[in-house]
Each structure stands twice: as structure tokens, then as C-alpha cells.
Design a protein around this motif. Structure first.
Motif, PDB file in Angstrom:
ATOM      1  N   VAL A 352      36.460  46.059  40.802  1.00  8.60           N
ATOM      2  CA  VAL A 352      36.706  45.470  39.481  1.00  8.60           C
ATOM      3  C   VAL A 352      37.186  44.052  39.733  1.00  8.60           C
ATOM      4  N   THR A 367      27.968  38.084  24.890  1.00 11.72           N
ATOM      5  CA  THR A 367      28.800  38.707  25.915  1.00 11.72           C
ATOM      6  C   THR A 367      27.979  39.702  26.726  1.00 11.72           C
ATOM      7  N   ALA A 370      29.592  44.634  31.606  1.00 11.03           N
ATOM      8  CA  ALA A 370      30.463  44.419  32.764  1.00 11.03           C
ATOM      9  C   ALA A 370      29.768  44.692  34.090  1.00 11.03           C
ATOM     10  N   ASP A 371      28.738  45.522  34.095  1.00  7.50           N
ATOM     11  CA  ASP A 371      28.131  46.020  35.326  1.00  7.50           C
ATOM     12  C   ASP A 371      27.243  44.962  35.976  1.00  7.50           C
ATOM     13  N   LEU A 395      32.394  45.658  38.340  1.00  9.90           N
ATOM     14  CA  LEU A 395      32.638  45.480  36.914  1.00  9.90           C
ATOM     15  C   LEU A 395      33.368  44.154  36.765  1.00  9.90           C
ATOM     16  N   VAL A 396      32.791  43.261  35.981  1.00  5.35           N
ATOM     17  CA  VAL A 396      33.403  41.955  35.756  1.00  5.35           C
ATOM     18  C   VAL A 396      34.270  42.041  34.506  1.00  5.35           C
ATOM     19  N   VAL A 397      35.534  41.719  34.669  1.00  2.89           N
ATOM     20  CA  VAL A 397      36.504  41.812  33.582  1.00  2.89           C
ATOM     21  C   VAL A 397      36.209  40.748  32.525  1.00  2.89           C
ATOM     22  N   ASP A 398      36.358  41.117  31.263  1.00  2.00           N
ATOM     23  CA  ASP A 398      36.296  40.135  30.180  1.00  2.00           C
ATOM     24  C   ASP A 398      37.692  39.523  30.048  1.00  2.00           C
ATOM     25  N   ILE A 438      32.241  46.987  28.542  1.00  2.00           N
ATOM     26  CA  ILE A 438      32.968  45.859  29.104  1.00  2.00           C
ATOM     27  C   ILE A 438      34.220  46.381  29.797  1.00  2.00           C
ATOM     28  N   ALA A 439      34.784  45.560  30.663  1.00  2.00           N
ATOM     29  CA  ALA A 439      35.993  45.937  31.399  1.00  2.00           C
ATOM     30  C   ALA A 439      37.161  45.085  30.929  1.00  2.00           C
TER      31      ALA A 439
END
Length: 516
Positions: A352, A367, A370-371, A395-398, A438-439
Motif C-alpha cells: 500500500v 479518479t 487504487a490497483d 494499492l495507491v492511496v488517495d 480506492i485506498a
């Protein structure tokens, strides 16, 4: 406009325990704070709100002509619109009304709760009756009495016409780190009481765990990421033989029946109980919470393996449950090329990460999910035949939505909650026909008001939660997209890291870990 006999306001008067101190001459005489407001509404719901009025003046404030003006503005079309609205640029008014009521005077220093109730469903209002879109509409309440007007209260009215929920709700993988300042020194003596204070009463760890334990949230899918150091400190504090506390007057023996060991033991049991829930995931993180790129840049690349492996081991040793296999939350979500190579060699398959860990690209208009597949730059042509670039699932954090979890100056807890909900709803409404997740990463020292953490978990509850989003888990998000986009990891994240404390700090961490 309607007078008291026919107005649609119900005033519930409640004297509060401790009167507020009269304000200085420069302060406003009348203030208003929004203390209760429905997190989301549909066409059949009434518009209700509770405001706390306070008289900061030195004379009684007549409320016989109290006015409450309500104004709803056009909803945001996208996240940029929403940010502008948070900054006070509300735009076009789509509906407004002013209500009057007659109440007893407000004494100097007195606070009183006034409940606003429109006493009619939103569908009775022309704007909503004629097909208003699902939106996070800005709404403003302004109270005035006795010739004084309180500062307007701005928040968001989350309006969705589907009470049963949208067809493709936004998946939100909420990750909550659990950490606290180091409580014990290398000799196992307690040198800070910050941890034990966080575990009881109004302590921040206790608040987070209490919200997770609430029966309303029994089915919420959420991820908890305790550091190994945090768990080690809990285990030391809960020792059946007690521990030694260092105080300014000398050392003090703390027995196992002392409140601190009892609180630590109870916290371990609470975490074990939460970990046993089907919807709760445990995510490993570096043992001490140290930023891994900073370890490498301080010449301690050999400690990366210890931080990762010991962090994972302590989750299993203290809680009895293994963290998600192959997953890691790097401290702060920070990763660079050198760190990524080491993690891949250690068998880490998914991470993450913060957007700061990625090489910059032109921001997308909408937007993204996340993946992603995280890759490093291809090797030079001379090395290409011998070296294969590592890759990790990620997973890319918002970052913006994550920041909505934090308190802000001049913004109440209820307004913080509504801002988080408004941001998430606006993300969903960008592409309502697409399945996306989303993360969201809470800060490692997250200190949420109960109204915020409970409000977020309420919204993520699968049954009875918000109409537009639901909780999901990191392992469920990975693979949700058949062909996730590739992103390049940053070569360096030094600009995004906190100021490095230097080699001595990391040497002391290693020494402390060896002693433990």
C-alpha cells in the motif's frame, strides 16, 4: 416566511452543564455550532439539524425573534468544484428558506441546543421534487437573534435517491495504522506514559478500538496495521510480572494489577477479538514505523529485512493471527526503487503506497482505481540481458480523501465527517457506471473525534450504510481489474520524507531492538 405559530421549526431546549465564559469585547456575542446533522438524506427524509447557540455577551440575549436561514447551493460536478466549495466558493443558490421561532432569553455564558426540523420530506421542496441529481450539496445555516448574527455554518447535504444503494458502490479500503510513541527503553523500563494514556478513557487508541467494536460495525470490512513496536510495548506493559517505571523521583515498580498492565492486556484481547472478525484484515508494517527509504539512505539497508520480518512476526506472536500473506504497508506508504528491490527479494508481493512513491505523471481527469502494478525503470541496455526489473502489486492511496480524516482548524468534527463523505461521494459520481475501489490511509497518529471515526465506519457498513460506498479489503481490490495499469516507482522519495534524524537515531533503534 412563517411565524412561530405555523413555523416548521421545533426547538428543543437543553441547558448545558458548564456555562461558557463570557467572551472578550472583540469576540462575537452569538455563536452557533452544528452538533447533529444526518450524514446523508434521500427524497423521503426530513431536513433536520441541531445547533448549539452560545451567548458570549454580558447581557441576556433575547431569542424571541430567533431566525435560522438555510441555503443550499449547486452540487459539485467534480472534485475541483468540491475543493473550491470547501474554500468558501459556494456558487449558485438552488434553494433557501428562513424560519422564525420564539424562545426564552439566552443568559450570559449560556449555551442551548436548538433543533431545526423542516417537518417535510425533501421531495416537498421544488428543487429536489423536480429531479435533483445525486450530489454532495453545500448547505449553509445562519442563526441570528437580538440584533446579532452568528458566523454561518457550512457543511454538505449528501443527497442520494437510491435508499437501497447505487448499483456499483465505490469500494473503500480503509487502512488504520496503530502506533504510539516508544514506551520502554532498551532495559525494558517504561520511560513514557503516552501509550498507557492512549489505551484508556478518551485516549486515541481506545477511541479507535471502541468504534471498531461498536455492534453497528460488526460487518464492516476494514484493515488494521499495528507496528511490531506498538505490539511489543503492549506485551511488555501487560507482563504478568509487571514492569519498572522511570519517574523524575526514581524508579517505581508497577505490579500486574496496576491499571496500566490491565489496560495493555485488555487492549491485546480487544485486538485479538477484532482480528477474528471475517471483515478485519491485519496488515504488517515495519517494526518501528521507520521509513524504509530513510534507513537505506542512512546506510542501514541491512535493517530493512529486520524491520519487515520482525514487524510481521510480532503481529503473529502477540495477536495470534498472521497478517495478510505477501502484503506490507511501508511506513507512511513511502517506497523508492532501492526499497522496492529489497522488498521483492524478501517475498513481498503487494504494498500500500502513497502517490509520493510514484514517478509523477499528468494527473488524470477522473479518479483512477487504487490497483496498479508497480515497476521500476527498465535496466540499461548493457544490463538488460542479465537483470529483470522487479514488480509489485500495489494499492495507491488517495491522499486527498485520506486527508479528509484529519481535524482542521475552525472545522468541527461533524463538518470533518461530512467533508470525508462528500469527497467519497464525488469520486463515485465521476464514474457511477464503473466498478472502482480506492485506498484510504489514516495517519499513524490518527486522533479522531468519535463523531468522525464512527461516521466513517457507519458509512462503510454493508447493511444500512451509505448508498454510494462500502468497505473492502486490500486483497479483494487486487485483481479486481483484469489488467491494472503499470506505474513506475520513484527513484527517490527524499523530498517527501520527514527530515531524517540521522544515523545515530537508527543505530539506537537497532540497539533497542536487539535488547528487547
Amino acid at each position: 416566511m412563517r411565524f412561530a405559530a405555523v413555523c416548521t421549526l421545533i426547538a428543543t431546549l437543553m441547558l448545558l452543564g458548564a456555562p461558557a465564559r463570557p467572551a472578550a469585547a472583540a469576540d462575537p456575542v452569538l455563536t452557533a455550532e452544528l452538533t447533529d446533522f444526518r450524514p446523508w438524506l434521500g427524497p423521503t427524509n426530513d431536513l433536520t439539524a441541531t445547533m448549539r447557540l452560545t451567548n458570549h455577551g454580558s447581557a441576556r440575549l433575547p431569542l424571541s425573534g430567533l431566525q435560522i436561514h438555510v441555503e443550499v447551493f449547486a452540487g459539485p460536478r467534480h472534485r475541483t468544484d468540491l475543493e473550491n466549495q470547501f474554500e468558501g466558493h459556494t456558487g449558485q443558490t438552488v434553494w433557501s428558506d428562513t424560519e422564525y421561532l420564539s424562545l426564552p432569553d439566552l443568559a450570559p455564558g449560556e449555551s442551548r441546543d436548538v433543533q431545526f426540523d423542516h417537518l417535510a420530506p425533501l421531495s416537498s421542496i421544488t428543487f429536489f421534487k423536480t429531479g435533483a441529481d445525486d450530489r454532495a450539496y453545500p448547505i449553509r445555516f445562519t442563526a441570528g437573534a437580538g440584533g446579532f448574527t452568528a458566523k454561518p455554518i457550512d457543511t454538505n447535504l449528501l443527497y442520494f435517491t437510491e435508499p437501497q444503494g447505487v448499483a456499483r458502490p465505490l469500494g473503500v479500503a480503509l487502512v488504520i495504522p496503530l502506533d504510539a510513541p516508544t514506551a520502554f527503553d532498551a532495559q525494558g523500563r517504561e520511560t513514557s506514559r503516552a501509550l498507557e494514556q492512549a489505551l484508556v478513557g478518551d485516549g486515541r487508541i481506545n477511541r479507535i478500538l471502541s468504534a471498531l467494536e461498536d455492534p453497528r460495525h460488526a460487518d464492516v470490512t476494514v484493515t488494521v496495521a499495528p507496528t511490531g513496536k506498538f505490539l511489543d510495548d503492549l506485551a511488555l506493559m501487560a507482563s504478568p510480572t509487571g514492569f519498572t517505571r522511570v519517574t523524575p523521583s526514581g524508579s517505581q515498580a508497577v505490579g500486574p494489577t496496576d491499571p496500566a498492565p490491565q489496560a495493555a492486556a485488555g487492549t491485546i484481547l480487544r485486538l485479538r477479538s477484532l482480528a477474528a472478525r471475517p471483515g478485519v484484515r491485519l496488515l504488517a508494517s515495519p517494526y518501528s514505523g521507520a521509513p524504509l527509504p530513510a534507513l537505506i539512505s542512512n546506510g542501514l539497508s541491512g535493517d530493512v529485512k529486520m524491520q519487515v520480518e520482525t514487524g510481521r512476526a510480532q503481529v503473529k506472536a502477540v495477536l495470534g493471527f498472521a497478517p495478510l500473506a505477501g502484503w506490507l504497508l511501508p511506513s507512511g506508504g513511502m517506497l523508492d526503487e532501492a526499497t522496492m528491490s529489497q522488498l521483492a527479494a524478501l517475498g513481498i508481493q503487494n504494498v500500500v503506497v502513497s502517490p509520493s512513491s510514484l514517478q509523477s505523471v499528468t494527473p488524470p481527469l477522473l479518479t483512477p482505481g487504487a490497483d496498479v502494478v508497480l515497476k521500476s525503470l527498465p535496466p540499461s541496455s548493457r544490463q538488460r540481458a542479465q537483470v529483470t526489473s522487479p514488480s509489485l502489486g500495489a494499492l495507491v492511496v488517495d491522499d486527498v480523501l485520506s486527508s479528509r480524516l484529519e481535524s482542521q482548524a475552525g472545522v468541527t468534527a461533524l463538518q470533518v465527517r461530512q467533508r470525508f463523505l462528500a469527497e467519497s461521494a464525488t469520486i463515485l459520481l465521476e464514474q457511477p457506471a464503473h466498478t472502482r475501489s480506492i485506498a484510504v490511509l489514516a495517519p499513524p497518529d490518527w486522533d479522531p473525534d468519535p463523531q468522525v471515526v464512527n461516521g466513517v465506519l457507519d458509512a462503510l457498513t454493508p447493511t444500512g450504510g451509505s448508498p454510494w460506498m462500502t468497505g473492502t479489503a486490500p486483497d479483494a481490490v487486487v485483481g479486481e481489474t483484469s489488467d491494472p495499469p503499470a506505474r513506475l516507482v520513484a527513484q527517490s522519495v527524499s523530498d517527501a520524507l520527514p527530515q531524517s534524524p540521522g544515523r545515530d537515531y537508527f543505530e539506537s533503534l537497532r540497539s533497542a531492538r536487539s535488547s528487547l
